[in-house]
Design a protein around this motif. Structure first.
Motif, PDB file in Angstrom:
ATOM      1  N   GLY A  35     -42.193  12.114  20.771  1.00  0.00           N
ATOM      2  CA  GLY A  35     -41.071  12.735  21.460  1.00  0.00           C
ATOM      3  C   GLY A  35     -41.265  14.199  21.769  1.00  0.00           C
ATOM      4  N   GLN A  36     -42.487  14.727  21.632  1.00  0.00           N
ATOM      5  CA  GLN A  36     -42.715  16.156  21.845  1.00  0.00           C
ATOM      6  C   GLN A  36     -43.070  16.497  23.289  1.00  0.00           C
ATOM      7  OE1 GLN A  36     -45.228  16.368  17.965  1.00  0.00           O
ATOM      8  NE2 GLN A  36     -44.614  18.483  18.390  1.00  0.00           N
ATOM      9  N   VAL A  37     -43.530  15.523  24.058  1.00  0.00           N
ATOM     10  CA  VAL A  37     -43.687  15.696  25.497  1.00  0.00           C
ATOM     11  C   VAL A  37     -43.064  14.489  26.180  1.00  0.00           C
ATOM     12  CG1 VAL A  37     -45.803  17.049  25.276  1.00  0.00           C
ATOM     13  CG2 VAL A  37     -45.962  14.599  25.653  1.00  0.00           C
ATOM     14  N   CYS A  38     -42.685  14.652  27.433  1.00  0.00           N
ATOM     15  CA  CYS A  38     -41.980  13.604  28.170  1.00  0.00           C
ATOM     16  C   CYS A  38     -42.860  13.063  29.291  1.00  0.00           C
ATOM     17  CB  CYS A  38     -40.686  14.159  28.767  1.00  0.00           C
ATOM     18  SG  CYS A  38     -39.559  14.868  27.551  1.00  0.00           S
ATOM     19  N   ALA A  51     -53.836  20.857  30.693  1.00  0.00           N
ATOM     20  CA  ALA A  51     -52.829  19.908  31.172  1.00  0.00           C
ATOM     21  C   ALA A  51     -51.474  20.597  31.207  1.00  0.00           C
ATOM     22  CB  ALA A  51     -52.767  18.683  30.263  1.00  0.00           C
ATOM     23  N   THR A  52     -50.697  20.316  32.245  1.00  0.00           N
ATOM     24  CA  THR A  52     -49.332  20.817  32.335  1.00  0.00           C
ATOM     25  C   THR A  52     -48.394  19.672  32.015  1.00  0.00           C
ATOM     26  OG1 THR A  52     -49.945  22.404  34.050  1.00  0.00           O
ATOM     27  CG2 THR A  52     -47.608  21.895  33.817  1.00  0.00           C
ATOM     28  N   VAL A  53     -47.548  19.856  31.003  1.00  0.00           N
ATOM     29  CA  VAL A  53     -46.672  18.781  30.537  1.00  0.00           C
ATOM     30  C   VAL A  53     -45.234  19.272  30.490  1.00  0.00           C
ATOM     31  CG1 VAL A  53     -48.518  17.758  29.159  1.00  0.00           C
ATOM     32  CG2 VAL A  53     -46.955  19.393  28.096  1.00  0.00           C
ATOM     33  N   LEU A  54     -44.323  18.302  30.444  1.00  0.00           N
ATOM     34  CA  LEU A  54     -42.897  18.604  30.278  1.00  0.00           C
ATOM     35  C   LEU A  54     -42.523  18.381  28.820  1.00  0.00           C
ATOM     36  CD1 LEU A  54     -40.068  19.195  31.521  1.00  0.00           C
ATOM     37  CD2 LEU A  54     -39.821  16.719  31.792  1.00  0.00           C
ATOM     38  N   ALA A  55     -41.967  19.391  28.182  1.00  0.00           N
ATOM     39  CA  ALA A  55     -41.516  19.290  26.797  1.00  0.00           C
ATOM     40  C   ALA A  55     -39.991  19.309  26.757  1.00  0.00           C
ATOM     41  CB  ALA A  55     -42.079  20.441  25.966  1.00  0.00           C
ATOM     42  N   ALA A 102     -37.957  20.846  24.764  1.00  0.00           N
ATOM     43  CA  ALA A 102     -37.408  22.167  24.467  1.00  0.00           C
ATOM     44  C   ALA A 102     -38.552  23.176  24.391  1.00  0.00           C
ATOM     45  CB  ALA A 102     -36.624  22.151  23.151  1.00  0.00           C
ATOM     46  N   ALA A 103     -38.208  24.447  24.377  1.00  0.00           N
ATOM     47  CA  ALA A 103     -39.228  25.496  24.394  1.00  0.00           C
ATOM     48  C   ALA A 103     -40.122  25.454  23.161  1.00  0.00           C
ATOM     49  CB  ALA A 103     -38.559  26.859  24.506  1.00  0.00           C
ATOM     50  N   ASP A 104     -39.587  24.977  22.023  1.00  0.00           N
ATOM     51  CA  ASP A 104     -40.362  24.963  20.783  1.00  0.00           C
ATOM     52  C   ASP A 104     -40.832  23.567  20.397  1.00  0.00           C
ATOM     53  OD1 ASP A 104     -37.933  23.842  20.115  1.00  0.00           O
ATOM     54  OD2 ASP A 104     -37.668  24.994  18.259  1.00  0.00           O
ATOM     55  N   SER A 105     -40.803  22.613  21.338  1.00  0.00           N
ATOM     56  CA  SER A 105     -41.102  21.224  21.008  1.00  0.00           C
ATOM     57  C   SER A 105     -42.514  20.998  20.494  1.00  0.00           C
ATOM     58  CB  SER A 105     -40.870  20.326  22.231  1.00  0.00           C
ATOM     59  OG  SER A 105     -39.514  20.274  22.574  1.00  0.00           O
ATOM     60  N   LEU A 106     -43.449  21.852  20.876  1.00  0.00           N
ATOM     61  CA  LEU A 106     -44.835  21.653  20.475  1.00  0.00           C
ATOM     62  C   LEU A 106     -45.196  22.406  19.194  1.00  0.00           C
ATOM     63  CD1 LEU A 106     -46.554  21.734  23.975  1.00  0.00           C
ATOM     64  CD2 LEU A 106     -45.860  19.767  22.631  1.00  0.00           C
ATOM     65  N   ASP A 107     -44.194  22.957  18.507  1.00  0.00           N
ATOM     66  CA  ASP A 107     -44.440  23.632  17.237  1.00  0.00           C
ATOM     67  C   ASP A 107     -45.014  22.654  16.213  1.00  0.00           C
ATOM     68  OD1 ASP A 107     -43.409  25.874  18.383  1.00  0.00           O
ATOM     69  OD2 ASP A 107     -41.696  26.080  17.028  1.00  0.00           O
ATOM     70  N   GLU A 108     -45.882  23.152  15.379  1.00  0.00           N
ATOM     71  CA  GLU A 108     -46.540  22.324  14.375  1.00  0.00           C
ATOM     72  C   GLU A 108     -45.543  21.642  13.443  1.00  0.00           C
ATOM     73  OE1 GLU A 108     -49.834  22.849  10.761  1.00  0.00           O
ATOM     74  OE2 GLU A 108     -49.520  24.446  12.240  1.00  0.00           O
ATOM     75  N   ILE A 149     -44.730  27.706  30.040  1.00  0.00           N
ATOM     76  CA  ILE A 149     -44.777  28.230  31.411  1.00  0.00           C
ATOM     77  C   ILE A 149     -43.394  28.704  31.847  1.00  0.00           C
ATOM     78  CG2 ILE A 149     -45.258  27.660  33.816  1.00  0.00           C
ATOM     79  CD1 ILE A 149     -47.257  25.590  32.819  1.00  0.00           C
ATOM     80  N   GLY A 150     -42.379  27.877  31.584  1.00  0.00           N
ATOM     81  CA  GLY A 150     -41.019  28.206  31.980  1.00  0.00           C
ATOM     82  C   GLY A 150     -40.171  26.959  32.015  1.00  0.00           C
ATOM     83  N   PRO A 151     -38.863  27.113  32.220  1.00  0.00           N
ATOM     84  CA  PRO A 151     -37.969  25.950  32.250  1.00  0.00           C
ATOM     85  C   PRO A 151     -38.206  25.098  33.492  1.00  0.00           C
ATOM     86  CG  PRO A 151     -36.775  27.948  32.836  1.00  0.00           C
ATOM     87  CD  PRO A 151     -38.131  28.383  32.391  1.00  0.00           C
ATOM     88  N   ALA A 152     -38.084  23.781  33.323  1.00  0.00           N
ATOM     89  CA  ALA A 152     -38.218  22.856  34.450  1.00  0.00           C
ATOM     90  C   ALA A 152     -36.988  22.963  35.345  1.00  0.00           C
ATOM     91  CB  ALA A 152     -38.383  21.429  33.946  1.00  0.00           C
ATOM     92  N   CYS A 153     -37.224  22.943  36.641  1.00  0.00           N
ATOM     93  CA  CYS A 153     -36.131  23.150  37.595  1.00  0.00           C
ATOM     94  C   CYS A 153     -35.345  21.864  37.886  1.00  0.00           C
ATOM     95  CB  CYS A 153     -36.684  23.706  38.904  1.00  0.00           C
ATOM     96  SG  CYS A 153     -37.488  25.306  38.749  1.00  0.00           S
ATOM     97  N   ASP A 154     -35.956  20.695  37.631  1.00  0.00           N
ATOM     98  CA  ASP A 154     -35.314  19.445  38.030  1.00  0.00           C
ATOM     99  C   ASP A 154     -34.949  18.565  36.845  1.00  0.00           C
ATOM    100  OD1 ASP A 154     -37.920  19.028  37.352  1.00  0.00           O
ATOM    101  OD2 ASP A 154     -38.426  17.758  39.065  1.00  0.00           O
ATOM    102  N   CYS A 155     -34.645  19.202  35.705  1.00  0.00           N
ATOM    103  CA  CYS A 155     -34.254  18.457  34.505  1.00  0.00           C
ATOM    104  C   CYS A 155     -32.857  18.876  34.067  1.00  0.00           C
ATOM    105  CB  CYS A 155     -35.233  18.718  33.364  1.00  0.00           C
ATOM    106  SG  CYS A 155     -36.879  18.043  33.649  1.00  0.00           S
TER     107      CYS A 155
END
Length: 255
Positions: free
Chosen positions: A27-30, A45-49, A51-57, A83-89
């Motif tokens: 559930g850490q990337v979509c 790779a560019t992925v959608l997470a 939340a901003a901290d979703s990839l924290d250990e 990178i920044g917030p997704a515009c279409d989510c």
């Protein structure tokens, strides 16, 4: 997400794909749309997470940690940078203590399939983790299957009726899998989890007004539409649905 340059005899893209798959099941990337390119000797790779901290250990599950350890053994390390917030989510849920959740997705949805019942914002999966050696493969698989069915019924060409039935009928394989996910997530969260039954077409407004919960045959009409989507809710069976879209008012654009 950046993968450091490995020794020449390794395949960094393969390790990165395995790592991303583990992150997805945790559930850490979509989604699965993560093109990989080479940049200064690194696979990126560019992925959608969620939340901003979703990839924290601190959110890594067993299989994510295993991928990291295996990559390190061959000289590969992973580094992540936002990178920044997704515009279409949709905006993520910010509720401190949601009263309940709903399992919900569509063919257009990029976010987590869990939504807050209070604000209807997407909720990441990883906070629900409570068992060792477990991930959310069942939830991710359900989301993928549901979106495939939704694509088919929206395209209206191949398997439209079969796909719509899977989304609409409580005893379908898709609904059974989704309700099983809800039961597990509810146990992990200690909160109610609702399952949404899609309703495409109805014969008449009168018949829609007479619809009852398909599980317990109890009344489930809400006094007002909830979150622009749900007209029907059974708290006993934890089911949600909508009045048939072909009978909705012309200005109703909830779908």
């Amino acid at each position: 997400m950046r993968l450091a340059a490995p020794p020449p005899d390794n395949e960094p893209a393969g390790h990165l794909n395995v790592f991303l798959g583990a992150l997805r099941n945790n559930g850490q990337v979509c989604g699965t749309d993560w093109p990989i390119v080479m940049d200064n000797g690194c696979c990126v790779a560019t992925v959608l997470a969620p939340a901003a901290d979703s990839l924290d250990e601190r959110y890594h599950g067993t299989y994510v940690r295993k991928c990291i350890a295996e990559a390190r053994q061959v000289g590969i390390t992973f580094a992540c940078s936002p990178i920044g917030p997704a515009c279409d989510c949709a905006d993520a849920c910010a509720c401190a203590n949601p009263s309940a959740y709903v399992l919900f997705t569509t063919f257009l949805t990029l976010e987590s399939p869990v939504r807050c019942m209070d604000c209807f914002g997407p909720v990441p999966l990883y906070p629900f983790t409570a068992r060792p050696n477990a991930d959310f493969h069942d939830v991710i698989s359900w989301q993928s299957d549901y979106q495939s069915c939704d694509h088919l019924q929206m395209n209206c060409t191949v398997l439209e009726r079969a796909a719509t039935r899977q989304m609409s009928v409580i005893d379908s394989a898709l609904a059974a899998a989704g309700r099983a996910c809800c039961a597990r997530l509810s146990e992990l969260a200690g909160k109610p989890f609702y399952y949404y039954l899609y309703r495409d077409k109805g014969r008449s407004a009168a018949r829609e007004a007479q619809r009852r919960c398909p599980a317990c045959d109890g009344p489930w009409h809400l006094p007002a539409t909830l979150h622009g989507c749900f007209d029907l809710r059974c708290d006993n069976c934890r089911l949600l649905s909508n009045l048939a879209f072909n009978l909705r008012r012309p200005n109703d654009d909830s779908r």
